[in-house]
Design an enzyme around this catalytic site. Sequence first.
Site, PDB file in Angstrom:
ATOM      1  N   TYR A   1      -6.504   1.545 -16.703  1.00  0.00           N
ATOM      2  CA  TYR A   1      -6.250   1.157 -15.309  1.00  0.00           C
ATOM      3  C   TYR A   1      -6.942  -0.101 -14.908  1.00  0.00           C
ATOM      4  O   TYR A   1      -6.365  -1.208 -14.854  1.00  0.00           O
ATOM      5  CB  TYR A   1      -6.787   2.329 -14.506  1.00  0.00           C
ATOM      6  CG  TYR A   1      -6.462   2.301 -13.014  1.00  0.00           C
ATOM      7  CD1 TYR A   1      -5.157   2.551 -12.581  1.00  0.00           C
ATOM      8  CD2 TYR A   1      -7.232   1.528 -12.240  1.00  0.00           C
ATOM      9  CE1 TYR A   1      -4.874   2.334 -11.397  1.00  0.00           C
ATOM     10  CE2 TYR A   1      -6.953   1.401 -10.752  1.00  0.00           C
ATOM     11  CZ  TYR A   1      -5.703   1.764 -10.221  1.00  0.00           C
ATOM     12  OH  TYR A   1      -5.398   1.512  -8.995  1.00  0.00           O
TER      13      TYR A   1
ATOM     14  N   SER B   1       0.765   1.908 -11.460  1.00  0.00           N
ATOM     15  CA  SER B   1       0.161   1.228 -10.252  1.00  0.00           C
ATOM     16  C   SER B   1      -0.426   0.038 -10.770  1.00  0.00           C
ATOM     17  O   SER B   1      -0.071  -0.916 -11.510  1.00  0.00           O
ATOM     18  CB  SER B   1      -0.543   2.082  -9.364  1.00  0.00           C
ATOM     19  OG  SER B   1      -1.024   1.642  -8.122  1.00  0.00           O
TER      20      SER B   1
ATOM     21  N   ASP C   1       8.554   4.596  -2.045  1.00  0.00           N
ATOM     22  CA  ASP C   1       6.950   4.370  -2.545  1.00  0.00           C
ATOM     23  C   ASP C   1       6.561   3.256  -1.330  1.00  0.00           C
ATOM     24  O   ASP C   1       7.018   2.364  -1.328  1.00  0.00           O
ATOM     25  CB  ASP C   1       6.971   3.536  -3.876  1.00  0.00           C
ATOM     26  CG  ASP C   1       5.440   3.096  -4.303  1.00  0.00           C
ATOM     27  OD1 ASP C   1       4.642   3.163  -3.629  1.00  0.00           O
ATOM     28  OD2 ASP C   1       5.190   3.311  -5.601  1.00  0.00           O
TER      29      ASP C   1
ATOM     30  N   HIS D   1       4.763   7.105  -4.381  1.00  0.00           N
ATOM     31  CA  HIS D   1       3.909   6.340  -5.313  1.00  0.00           C
ATOM     32  C   HIS D   1       3.399   7.407  -6.193  1.00  0.00           C
ATOM     33  O   HIS D   1       2.879   7.251  -7.391  1.00  0.00           O
ATOM     34  CB  HIS D   1       2.695   5.642  -4.591  1.00  0.00           C
ATOM     35  CG  HIS D   1       2.030   4.963  -5.446  1.00  0.00           C
ATOM     36  ND1 HIS D   1       2.601   3.579  -5.987  1.00  0.00           N
ATOM     37  CD2 HIS D   1       0.716   4.777  -6.003  1.00  0.00           C
ATOM     38  CE1 HIS D   1       1.637   2.993  -6.789  1.00  0.00           C
ATOM     39  NE2 HIS D   1       0.536   3.751  -6.657  1.00  0.00           N
TER      40      HIS D   1
END
Length: 684
Positions: free
Chosen positions: A451, A531, A614, A648
Site C-alpha cells: 500500500y 486504491s 466509487d 470503493h
Amino acid sequence: MTYPPTRQEPVEEILHGRRNVDPFRWLEDEQHPDLAAWTAAQNAYSEAQLAAVPGRDAIRRRLAELLGIGTVGPPLRRGGRLFYTRRDGGQDQPILYGRNGDEPEQVLLDPAQAGATTALDWWYPSDDGCLLAYGYSDQGDEKSTLYVLDVARGTLLPDRIMHTRYSSVAWEPDGGGFYYTRYPTPGSVPPGEENYHQHVFHHRLGSDPAGDADLFGAGRAMTDMLHTELSPNGRWLVVGAYQGGGRNDLYVRDLQQPNGGPFVPLAEGRNAGFHPVVRDTVIYLLTDWDAPNSRILAVDPSRPDPAHGRELVPERADTVIADLVVVGDRLVLHEQRNVTSRVAVYSLDGAPLGGPELPLGSVTALHGEWNGTDVFIGFESFIVPPTVYRYDLPTGALTVWAQVAGPDSVAVMQVAQVWYPSKDGTQVPMFVVSRRDGVRTGDTPTVLHGYGGFQLTNSPTFRRAVIGWVERGGIFALANLRGGLEFGEAWHQAGMLGNKQNVFDDFIAAGEYLIRAGYTNPQRLGIYGRSNGGLLVGAALTQRPDLWAAVVCQVPLLDMLRYHHYRIAKLWIAEYGSVDDPDQAAWLWAYSPYQHVQPGTAYPAVLFMTAESDSRVDPLHARKMAALLQSLNPRRPILLRVESAAGHGIGKPISKLVDEETAIWTFLSDHLALPAAAPAGLSG
C-alpha cells in the site's frame, strides 16, 4: 488478443511547458453516450476470459467458504449497554447488536433489511446508550444519511439528515441533541464542490435539520475534514480540522460561556497531527508534534496550547504509539514495534502499569468507556481469525469475549518476517506467508501486496482469500513500504509528495528480494494493490514490467496529472501534490503510470477492477489505462472489470465480494500457474 474496440480521440495540452497527449480523454466522461456500451463490452470480454480458466468453479467454491467466515468487532459500552457488530456465516453485511447487562442481545440495525446494497457506514450511541445515531448509504457510495434510533423501543425517530458522509457525531450528555458534521446541499456551493466544505452543526432532536446552527467551517479550506468530540460533562467541544498529509488543527469551545463562546485554537498551523481524547478537566493528545513516533500530552482545556501541556508518555525510538483510549484512571495505548501490536497501560501521570500478553499480530481497535474499568481489544493476524479480548484493568485479567472460528487449514500455514534493502539502502520489513511443508524451489507462485501511503499501517490481519491461495501451495508476501505509519511519521513522510518514488522502489525491491531469496521467479510472481495500492502496482507495472507475470490493479489512481479534478481527490493533494504547482507537477509526471506506458514493451497480464459507484477514486483511471494498454495489442491479456451497484469497497456485500475475489484469484492462478485445488484434506 482481440479486444473490444475503443475509439481514440486525442486531446493535447501543455502543462508547465510539457506536452501531454491523452488519446482516451473521452473515457473520463461518465455521461458519455458511448460509455455504457463500451463498459458492457469490456465486462463481457473479461468474463469470457476468466470463465475459460480451468478450475474457476473450484476457486469460487473455496472462496465462498472462506469469505463466509464471520467477523466480530469489539463492543462500545454506553450506559451499561454494549454495542457491537457481527457477521455470521453467509450474511451479506455485519449486523449491529445491542446487549444490556445479562439480557439477550438484540438486533439494532440489519442493513440487509433496508436493501440488498445498503451499508452501515458509521454509528454513535448516546452516553446513556438509549439512542443511536447512524449512517446508511446505498450501492457503496458512502453518501450517508443520518438516522436516529430509539434503542429501547427499536423505533426510528423522525430526524433525518442528508449529506452526512464520514460524519462525526458527539452526543450531548442528556441525549437531547448532538454535534455533527455534514456536507453542503447541492446548489449551495459552486458545481463540483459538493464533496468538500464539511462543517460542524448542532442538532436538537425533533427539530428541522435545515435550521441547525452552523458552528464551524466557514472561511476554512474547503478540503478540511472535521471531527467533533465533547467532554463527558458537556462543557468542552473540540473540533479537529484535518488537512491531509498527516496534519491537523484543533480548536476548543467552552460551551458554558454565553452563546457558547469562541473556538480557541489548541493546535494551529503546526505541521503535525493532534488526536484528542477529551475529558472534563483535561484533554489528552496523541501527537507526533516534535515526536515522529508520537507521544502523549495532557493539556488544560482552559489553557489550550500543547506548549503548556504535560508530557505523560514520551516518544521512544523503537515504538510507535498508534492509538489511545482513556478508561477510568488509566491510559491504554496501542503500541507497535516492527509492525506487530501490543497494548500498554499507564497511569494518568504516565507511569507504566504493564498490559496484557497478546499473540503476535495486530490490534484492530481499542474500546473503553470514560468512566469504565475494562477495555475491549480487537485482534487478528494472518492465522488468528477476528478475536475480541476483554481486559479488566483493576485485576489484569484477559479473557476472550468473542472469537470467530477459522478454518483448520491455518495449522499448515507459517508466517515469517524478513527484511530487505530498498534502492537507497533503507531496510524494509515484509511478511511472507506460506505452507509449513513448502520448499523454496524458486518456482512457487507468489503474490506480493503493498500500500504505502496515508499513514496506513499494513499490518498482519486475517485475509480470508489469502488462506485459499496458501492452501493450494502459493506464497503471499506483504511489504511494509514507506508512506505508511509502520515506523512513525518519518516513515510516512519518506513516502509522500516528492518522496513518493521511495514507495515504488521499496515495492520493486521486495519483488527482487523474493526472487533473490529463492521463493519465486518473474514468471511466477504477481502483484496486487487497491486504491493507493492500485497506484503502487500501476507504477510497478510501468517501471519494471519485466519483474511480474500478473498484475491486479483495483480501484486505482493512474493518471496523476488529472486525478485531483474528480470525486473527492482534492483531499489527497496534501499526500500526492497537484499538477497545478510546477514543482509538484514534476514529481507526478515522473511516475504517473498512465503517462509512462510505452509501445513495444512486453507488459505482464493485467486485471483492472473498478466500480461505478466509487465516490472516492473515479473509475476513469482504470478505464483509460486498460484502453491504453489494449491499444498496444499486447501479448498478454489486459482485462477490465467494472462492478455496478458497488463503490470503493466499504459495505460491499459478501455476495459481491465472492464474485470480486473469484476474479482476482482466478486471474492470478491462471497467470502464475497455481493449481485450483488444495491437496486433499487441506481445505477445511
